[in-house]
Design a protein around this motif. Structure first.
Motif, PDB file in Angstrom:
ATOM      1  N   ASN A 234       0.807  -1.231   0.000  1.00  0.00           N
ATOM      2  CA  ASN A 234       0.000   0.000   0.000  1.00  0.00           C
ATOM      3  C   ASN A 234       0.841   1.283   0.000  1.00  0.00           C
ATOM      4  OD1 ASN A 234      -2.485  -1.461   0.110  1.00  0.00           O
ATOM      5  ND2 ASN A 234      -2.147  -1.768   2.319  1.00  0.00           N
ATOM      6  N   LEU A 235       2.071   1.199  -0.458  1.00  0.00           N
ATOM      7  CA  LEU A 235       2.938   2.385  -0.550  1.00  0.00           C
ATOM      8  C   LEU A 235       3.506   2.440  -1.969  1.00  0.00           C
ATOM      9  CD1 LEU A 235       4.130   4.787   1.018  1.00  0.00           C
ATOM     10  CD2 LEU A 235       6.092   3.320   1.594  1.00  0.00           C
ATOM     11  N   MET A 236       2.940   3.326  -2.794  1.00  0.00           N
ATOM     12  CA  MET A 236       3.247   3.371  -4.222  1.00  0.00           C
ATOM     13  C   MET A 236       3.961   4.681  -4.580  1.00  0.00           C
ATOM     14  SD  MET A 236       2.809   1.274  -6.723  1.00  0.00           S
ATOM     15  CE  MET A 236       1.379   0.327  -6.165  1.00  0.00           C
ATOM     16  N   LEU A 237       5.080   4.546  -5.300  1.00  0.00           N
ATOM     17  CA  LEU A 237       5.887   5.699  -5.734  1.00  0.00           C
ATOM     18  C   LEU A 237       5.831   5.810  -7.249  1.00  0.00           C
ATOM     19  CD1 LEU A 237       8.013   7.949  -5.051  1.00  0.00           C
ATOM     20  CD2 LEU A 237       9.755   6.195  -5.448  1.00  0.00           C
ATOM     21  N   ARG A 238       5.582   7.033  -7.753  1.00  0.00           N
ATOM     22  CA  ARG A 238       5.553   7.291  -9.184  1.00  0.00           C
ATOM     23  C   ARG A 238       6.444   8.485  -9.517  1.00  0.00           C
ATOM     24  NH1 ARG A 238       0.527   9.154 -10.810  1.00  0.00           N
ATOM     25  NH2 ARG A 238      -0.074   9.536  -8.646  1.00  0.00           N
TER      26      ARG A 238
ATOM     27  N   LEU B  21      10.953  19.635 -20.046  1.00  0.00           N
ATOM     28  CA  LEU B  21      10.266  18.994 -18.929  1.00  0.00           C
ATOM     29  C   LEU B  21      11.270  18.521 -17.891  1.00  0.00           C
ATOM     30  CD1 LEU B  21       7.762  16.755 -20.944  1.00  0.00           C
ATOM     31  CD2 LEU B  21       7.236  18.895 -19.767  1.00  0.00           C
ATOM     32  N   THR B  22      10.841  18.489 -16.666  1.00  0.00           N
ATOM     33  CA  THR B  22      11.599  17.862 -15.594  1.00  0.00           C
ATOM     34  C   THR B  22      10.664  16.840 -14.939  1.00  0.00           C
ATOM     35  OG1 THR B  22      12.926  18.271 -13.596  1.00  0.00           O
ATOM     36  CG2 THR B  22      10.984  19.666 -13.905  1.00  0.00           C
ATOM     37  N   THR B  23      10.986  16.369 -13.773  1.00  0.00           N
ATOM     38  CA  THR B  23      10.147  15.343 -13.149  1.00  0.00           C
ATOM     39  C   THR B  23       9.836  15.693 -11.704  1.00  0.00           C
ATOM     40  OG1 THR B  23      12.018  14.006 -12.349  1.00  0.00           O
ATOM     41  CG2 THR B  23      11.208  13.556 -14.581  1.00  0.00           C
ATOM     42  N   LYS B  24       8.827  15.032 -11.199  1.00  0.00           N
ATOM     43  CA  LYS B  24       8.574  15.082  -9.768  1.00  0.00           C
ATOM     44  C   LYS B  24       8.156  13.689  -9.309  1.00  0.00           C
ATOM     45  CE  LYS B  24       3.688  16.569  -9.736  1.00  0.00           C
ATOM     46  NZ  LYS B  24       2.768  17.659  -9.307  1.00  0.00           N
ATOM     47  N   TRP B  25       8.326  13.434  -8.008  1.00  0.00           N
ATOM     48  CA  TRP B  25       7.995  12.149  -7.419  1.00  0.00           C
ATOM     49  C   TRP B  25       6.684  12.261  -6.648  1.00  0.00           C
ATOM     50  CZ3 TRP B  25      11.089   7.973  -8.501  1.00  0.00           C
ATOM     51  CH2 TRP B  25      12.368   8.229  -8.991  1.00  0.00           C
ATOM     52  N   ILE B  26       5.820  11.283  -6.857  1.00  0.00           N
ATOM     53  CA  ILE B  26       4.529  11.253  -6.164  1.00  0.00           C
ATOM     54  C   ILE B  26       4.464   9.956  -5.357  1.00  0.00           C
ATOM     55  CG2 ILE B  26       2.022  11.187  -6.436  1.00  0.00           C
ATOM     56  CD1 ILE B  26       2.395  12.696  -9.071  1.00  0.00           C
ATOM     57  N   LEU B  27       4.268  10.087  -4.050  1.00  0.00           N
ATOM     58  CA  LEU B  27       4.216   8.933  -3.151  1.00  0.00           C
ATOM     59  C   LEU B  27       2.846   8.865  -2.491  1.00  0.00           C
ATOM     60  CD1 LEU B  27       5.764   6.592  -1.797  1.00  0.00           C
ATOM     61  CD2 LEU B  27       6.493   8.212  -0.026  1.00  0.00           C
TER      62      LEU B  27
ATOM     63  N   ILE C   2       7.925  -3.941   6.006  1.00  0.00           N
ATOM     64  CA  ILE C   2       9.020  -4.504   5.215  1.00  0.00           C
ATOM     65  C   ILE C   2       9.083  -3.806   3.851  1.00  0.00           C
ATOM     66  CG2 ILE C   2       9.942  -6.600   4.151  1.00  0.00           C
ATOM     67  CD1 ILE C   2       8.430  -8.188   6.232  1.00  0.00           C
ATOM     68  N   TRP C   3      10.311  -3.439   3.438  1.00  0.00           N
ATOM     69  CA  TRP C   3      10.518  -2.847   2.118  1.00  0.00           C
ATOM     70  C   TRP C   3      10.337  -3.909   1.034  1.00  0.00           C
ATOM     71  CZ3 TRP C   3      10.557   2.166   1.956  1.00  0.00           C
ATOM     72  CH2 TRP C   3      11.119   2.914   2.993  1.00  0.00           C
ATOM     73  N   LEU C   4       9.690  -3.531  -0.078  1.00  0.00           N
ATOM     74  CA  LEU C   4       9.544  -4.416  -1.231  1.00  0.00           C
ATOM     75  C   LEU C   4      10.347  -3.915  -2.437  1.00  0.00           C
ATOM     76  CD1 LEU C   4       5.692  -5.129  -1.117  1.00  0.00           C
ATOM     77  CD2 LEU C   4       7.550  -6.566  -0.257  1.00  0.00           C
ATOM     78  N   HIS C   5      10.318  -2.593  -2.692  1.00  0.00           N
ATOM     79  CA  HIS C   5      11.010  -1.973  -3.825  1.00  0.00           C
ATOM     80  C   HIS C   5      10.774  -2.761  -5.110  1.00  0.00           C
ATOM     81  CE1 HIS C   5      13.762  -0.009  -0.684  1.00  0.00           C
ATOM     82  NE2 HIS C   5      13.007   0.945  -1.223  1.00  0.00           N
ATOM     83  N   GLU C   6       9.514  -3.003  -5.401  1.00  0.00           N
ATOM     84  CA  GLU C   6       9.121  -3.787  -6.565  1.00  0.00           C
ATOM     85  C   GLU C   6       8.830  -2.848  -7.747  1.00  0.00           C
ATOM     86  OE1 GLU C   6       5.447  -6.742  -7.955  1.00  0.00           O
ATOM     87  OE2 GLU C   6       5.580  -5.986  -5.888  1.00  0.00           O
ATOM     88  N   LYS C   7       9.628  -2.971  -8.821  1.00  0.00           N
ATOM     89  CA  LYS C   7       9.426  -2.158 -10.014  1.00  0.00           C
ATOM     90  C   LYS C   7       8.234  -2.683 -10.795  1.00  0.00           C
ATOM     91  CE  LYS C   7      14.205  -0.651 -10.543  1.00  0.00           C
ATOM     92  NZ  LYS C   7      15.397  -0.591 -11.440  1.00  0.00           N
ATOM     93  N   LEU C   8       7.336  -1.766 -11.156  1.00  0.00           N
ATOM     94  CA  LEU C   8       6.112  -2.146 -11.860  1.00  0.00           C
ATOM     95  C   LEU C   8       6.130  -1.563 -13.274  1.00  0.00           C
ATOM     96  CD1 LEU C   8       3.552  -1.432  -8.996  1.00  0.00           C
ATOM     97  CD2 LEU C   8       4.581  -3.631  -9.607  1.00  0.00           C
ATOM     98  N   PRO C   9       5.440  -2.183 -14.200  1.00  0.00           N
ATOM     99  CA  PRO C   9       5.378  -1.632 -15.567  1.00  0.00           C
ATOM    100  C   PRO C   9       4.679  -0.278 -15.581  1.00  0.00           C
ATOM    101  CG  PRO C   9       3.832  -3.446 -15.293  1.00  0.00           C
ATOM    102  CD  PRO C   9       4.689  -3.445 -14.060  1.00  0.00           C
ATOM    103  N   VAL C  10       5.135   0.611 -16.450  1.00  0.00           N
ATOM    104  CA  VAL C  10       4.573   1.966 -16.493  1.00  0.00           C
ATOM    105  C   VAL C  10       3.365   2.036 -17.412  1.00  0.00           C
ATOM    106  CG1 VAL C  10       6.752   3.059 -15.925  1.00  0.00           C
ATOM    107  CG2 VAL C  10       6.178   2.631 -18.316  1.00  0.00           C
ATOM    108  N   ASN C  11       3.138   1.039 -18.224  1.00  0.00           N
ATOM    109  CA  ASN C  11       2.005   1.048 -19.157  1.00  0.00           C
ATOM    110  C   ASN C  11       0.797   0.342 -18.566  1.00  0.00           C
ATOM    111  OD1 ASN C  11       3.514   2.379 -21.130  1.00  0.00           O
ATOM    112  ND2 ASN C  11       4.399   0.446 -21.853  1.00  0.00           N
TER     113      ASN C  11
END
Length: 785
Positions: free
Chosen positions: A459-463, A754-760, A776-785
């Motif tokens: 339940n902790l998602m970073l974009r 353009l630059t970027t920003k992080w959304i958590l 517990i940390w997962l750090h699971e990379k997810l597809p962007v599409n």
């Protein structure tokens, strides 16, 4: 005893001549003498007696100021701790006044400092006395006690001679003579002493001496007393001399000064105290600004405050004196002001323009950027499509404006390469329109594009998403077609934009900007893009780091280098030079070589992606290609220069190139001989500008090695260097070409803006829970599409 007529005659006719005759002529135009309450004018100006002398209407005119009054406030002269004078700061100011004096300007200084100087000296002596008494009879006396029991008048009496000795020592280093003039308020309201005072000032100026004026604080009444005494011979009230602000204003008006510089400890006049939220500096103050200013407390050091300074400045302004209130602690403030830079607050009653200030434009551009961000991609694309259509619908209006620019530029002797850049045509407008539609169609994948998505924990998602840089400042010369291109890129990337075009394209830029505004109005974002058409100096724009996030210069190498050098706090994206090479390898196809070289040099020689140096493998010297290349270039009107190695091999040939690191920007180029590809690469790295470099060869391995080894923004094989262009790359257009090694490189389209920003996003996550092992940390990379 001299009368006032002689006073003004001496002041008017004994001016020291400014060195530049053109400056004299212009200065006279700006120095219409008139009658100031009770001061008669000489015979040559009696016809203008009823006309009030006009203030300078623009900062650029301040360089014509012949008579200058510089007022140094207590906060400028006194050290921050209030004990003694700030000698380093004062020395810098004196150096600037001396420089103005040697330029031929008539300078008068109004100075504080006698009380501070005297208090410092008397405090030391009093402390010694207290120390002796302490030995005999202990007490609780401190340094503060010593300072507080000193009478200001006694301190002034002691400090005046010390202050003048210091001024004399400092000015003597620059071979400038000075004289002290002590005044009291009655000196201005007693007819006899008033005549004597201005007779003295007139004589000192005529003798090339700088008067140092100060109130005689040893005998003057307290400064809070306000006099409304009627000035002799006028029946009008003068200004109450309650501090050195009003004293300097009165002197400046009486001697018909062109400019009064009031140096304080703040940057200028704000609409409210600068430490309060919403405070905005007023760079140009006219009479209408008065009701917009809220004043805070008076100076902590001197007797005046901002209210006092504004009252004195507006009083002097109403009598034909231009005034600048500035921070005297800023380096070279006086010289910077005279050069026309936007320093401090400029008071004028004859402003020639009601144009919005650049600060307000930049704030509007940032707000407009946020409006663009809220729009859907389709809405932003719609605005660009509208602009593209308007370029064709209103082409007659655009070309008519461009014709005016071309006519004026031709009369002014603008160089041919710049005239080519300035020129618009139906073909250019059609190409522009097509490019803008490309930008519009590609704008759906720009702002808000998801670049990375990571599940950090349950339940902790970073974009990571793309966002606009903010507010861009694009400075361009000659090329009005840059305006709609850059505007479309800004709309697509949702950036606010300030455009500063060259004066040679003023008519074209205005016509094109009208279309940009029209297209932005369709989506309610008309403030997002502004054309800076005032006389703001580029150097002032480069200091607006609070409002501008990125500077993109498009123009000559001199312009770009100057901007890169001056911009200390705002990043600059661009290239200073376009020294592009074409290397003809030993395995080059002669037909392809001729075709590529002709296009690279002759298609548009003024462009930054045009070939400037042709590198020829030495094997071609014994074959026909060298002769064919030279004949082709000569037939195209290209002037050839020989590199050192080529020149050494020819008995009779082209003149030697003065340097191998040169951008001709015209139908000129250099030819040099190299032994092999590696030497060609070394030459490019040594003399190139990392812009665009080309190899012509049929050897795929050689081409592959060249493409991977040459460290330029664009590296091509068997194609012209002229392809280094945003439109040709399919970007629709470019905001510029960057040779930088960070952020964007090469032709810069929407993605480069353009630059970027992080959304958590989470639920109730805390960092402590992970430290304590509860999560517990997962750090699971997810597809962007």
């Amino acid at each position: 005893m001299c009368n006032l007529l002689n006073i003004c005659a001496k002041v008017s006719f004994k001016n020291v001549t400014l060195r530049n005759s053109a400056v004299i002529s212009t200065a006279r135009n700006f120095s219409v003498k008139s009658r100031h309450y009770g001061v008669n004018v000489d015979k040559r100006t009696l016809v203008s007696a009823e006309r009030k002398k006009q203030t300078f209407s623009d900062r650029s005119q301040l360089k014509y100021a012949r008579r200058l009054v510089v007022k140094l406030g207590s906060a400028v002269i006194t050290r921050e701790d209030g004990n003694g004078l700030a000698l380093g700061r004062l020395s810098s100011i004196i150096e600037q006044v001396a420089e103005c004096h040697h330029e031929g300007r008539e300078c008068i200084m109004v100075t504080s400092g006698a009380v501070a100087f005297g208090r410092q000296k008397l405090t030391q002596e009093l402390l010694m006395s207290l120390s002796m008494r302490e030995t005999l009879s202990p007490s609780d006396h401190t340094r503060e006690d010593a300072g507080s029991i000193l009478d200001p008048r006694a301190a002034a009496a002691v400090g005046q001679s010390e202050l003048m000795s210091m001024y004399d020592a400092m000015f003597s280093q620059y071979n400038v003579k000075i004289a002290q003039v002590l005044v009291t308020k009655p000196d201005f309201y007693n007819e006899e002493t008033r005549k004597n005072l201005f007779c003295t000032l007139s004589e000192l100026i005529s003798l090339n001496i700088v008067p140092i004026v100060n109130t005689n604080d040893a005998v003057s009444p307290p400064m809070y007393i306000h006099d409304d005494t009627v000035v002799p011979g006028t029946g009008k009230k003068g200004i109450g001399i309650k501090d050195n602000d009003s004293l300097s204003a009165l002197l400046a008006a009486e001697i018909q000064s062109d400019l009064l510089i009031m140096m304080s400890d703040v940057d200028g006049i704000y609409n409210k105290p600068p430490w309060e939220d919403g405070a905005r500096m007023i760079h140009t103050y006219t009479s209408k600004e008065r009701d917009q200013v809220q004043f805070g407390q008076k100076s902590k050091v001197g007797t005046g405050g901002m209210d006092s300074k504004v009252q004195a400045a507006t009083w002097a302004m109403a009598r034909g004196v231009s005034v600048v209130i500035c921070n005297g602690m800023q380096d070279n403030a006086i010289k910077t002001i005279i050069s026309g830079r936007k320093v401090g607050t400029f008071f004028t009653d004859s402003a020639t323009t009601s144009a919005t200030s650049v600060d307000v434009m930049a704030e509007s551009a940032r707000s407009g950027s946020r409006v663009l961000q809220k729009l859907t991609p389709a809405e932003r694309a719609s605005a660009i499509h509208t602009l593209a259509d308007l370029l064709l619908e209103k082409k007659e209006k655009i070309l008519e404006a461009n014709a005016k620019d071309l006519e004026e530029a031709t009369k002014s002797g603008l160089e041919k390469p710049l005239l080519n850049r300035l020129s618009l045509s139906e073909g250019k407008l059609k190409t522009l329109s097509i490019g803008l539609k490309q930008i519009a169609d590609s704008s759906y994948e720009n702002v808000g594009k998801l670049l990375r998505k990571t599940r950090l924990a349950d339940n902790l998602m970073l974009r990571q998403v793309t966002v606009p840089i903010g507010v861009l400042l694009v400075i361009f010369e000659s090329r009005p077609d840059s305006l709609p291109q850059v505007a479309a890129l800004a709309i697509a990337s949702a950036n606010g934009l300030l455009l500063k075009g060259g004066k040679e394209a003023a008519h074209s830029n205005k016509a094109l900007m009208d279309l940009v505004k029209e297209s932005l109005q369709t989506v309610g974002a008309q403030d997002a893009i502004e054309l800076v058409s005032t006389r703001e100096e580029i150097s002032d724009l480069l200091s607006m780091e609070k409002h501008i996030d990125l500077i993109i210069p498009r123009g000559s190498s001199d312009l770009v280098r100057s901007i890169q050098k001056q911009s200390q706090h705002i990043p600059v994206l661009g290239h200073a030079e376009g020294i592009c090479h074409v290397y003809l390898d030993k395995d080059a196809d002669p037909v392809k070589a001729l075709k590529v070289v002709r296009d690279a040099k002759c298609d548009y020689p003024a462009a930054c992606n045009a070939m400037e140096t042709l590198l020829l493998h030495e094997d071609h010297m014994s074959g026909p290609l060298f002769t064919e290349i030279c004949n082709m270039l000569k037939n195209e009107g290209v002037k050839i220069h020989a590199g050192p190695r080529l020149a050494s091999q020819l008995t009779f040939g082209p003149p030697a190139a003065r340097t191998m690191k040169h951008e001709y920007g015209s139908l000129e180029c250099c030819i040099e001989i190299v032994q092999d590809m590696n030497e060609a690469i070394d030459h490019i790295h040594k003399f190139g500008s990392s812009h665009t470099d080309v190899i012509v060869t049929e050897n795929e391995n050689t081409a592959k090695q060249f493409l991977s080894s040459v460290d330029s923004a664009c590296v091509f094989h068997n194609v012209s260097s002229r392809f280094a262009d945003g439109f040709r790359f399919g970007l629709g257009a470019e905001v510029g070409i960057s040779t930088a090694r960070i952020h964007a490189r090469g032709p810069v389209g929407v993605e480069g803006l353009l630059t970027t920003k992080w959304i958590l996003e989470g639920t109730d996550h805390t960092a402590a829970e992970f430290n304590e092992g509860k999560r517990i940390w997962l750090h699971e990379k997810l597809p962007v599409n």
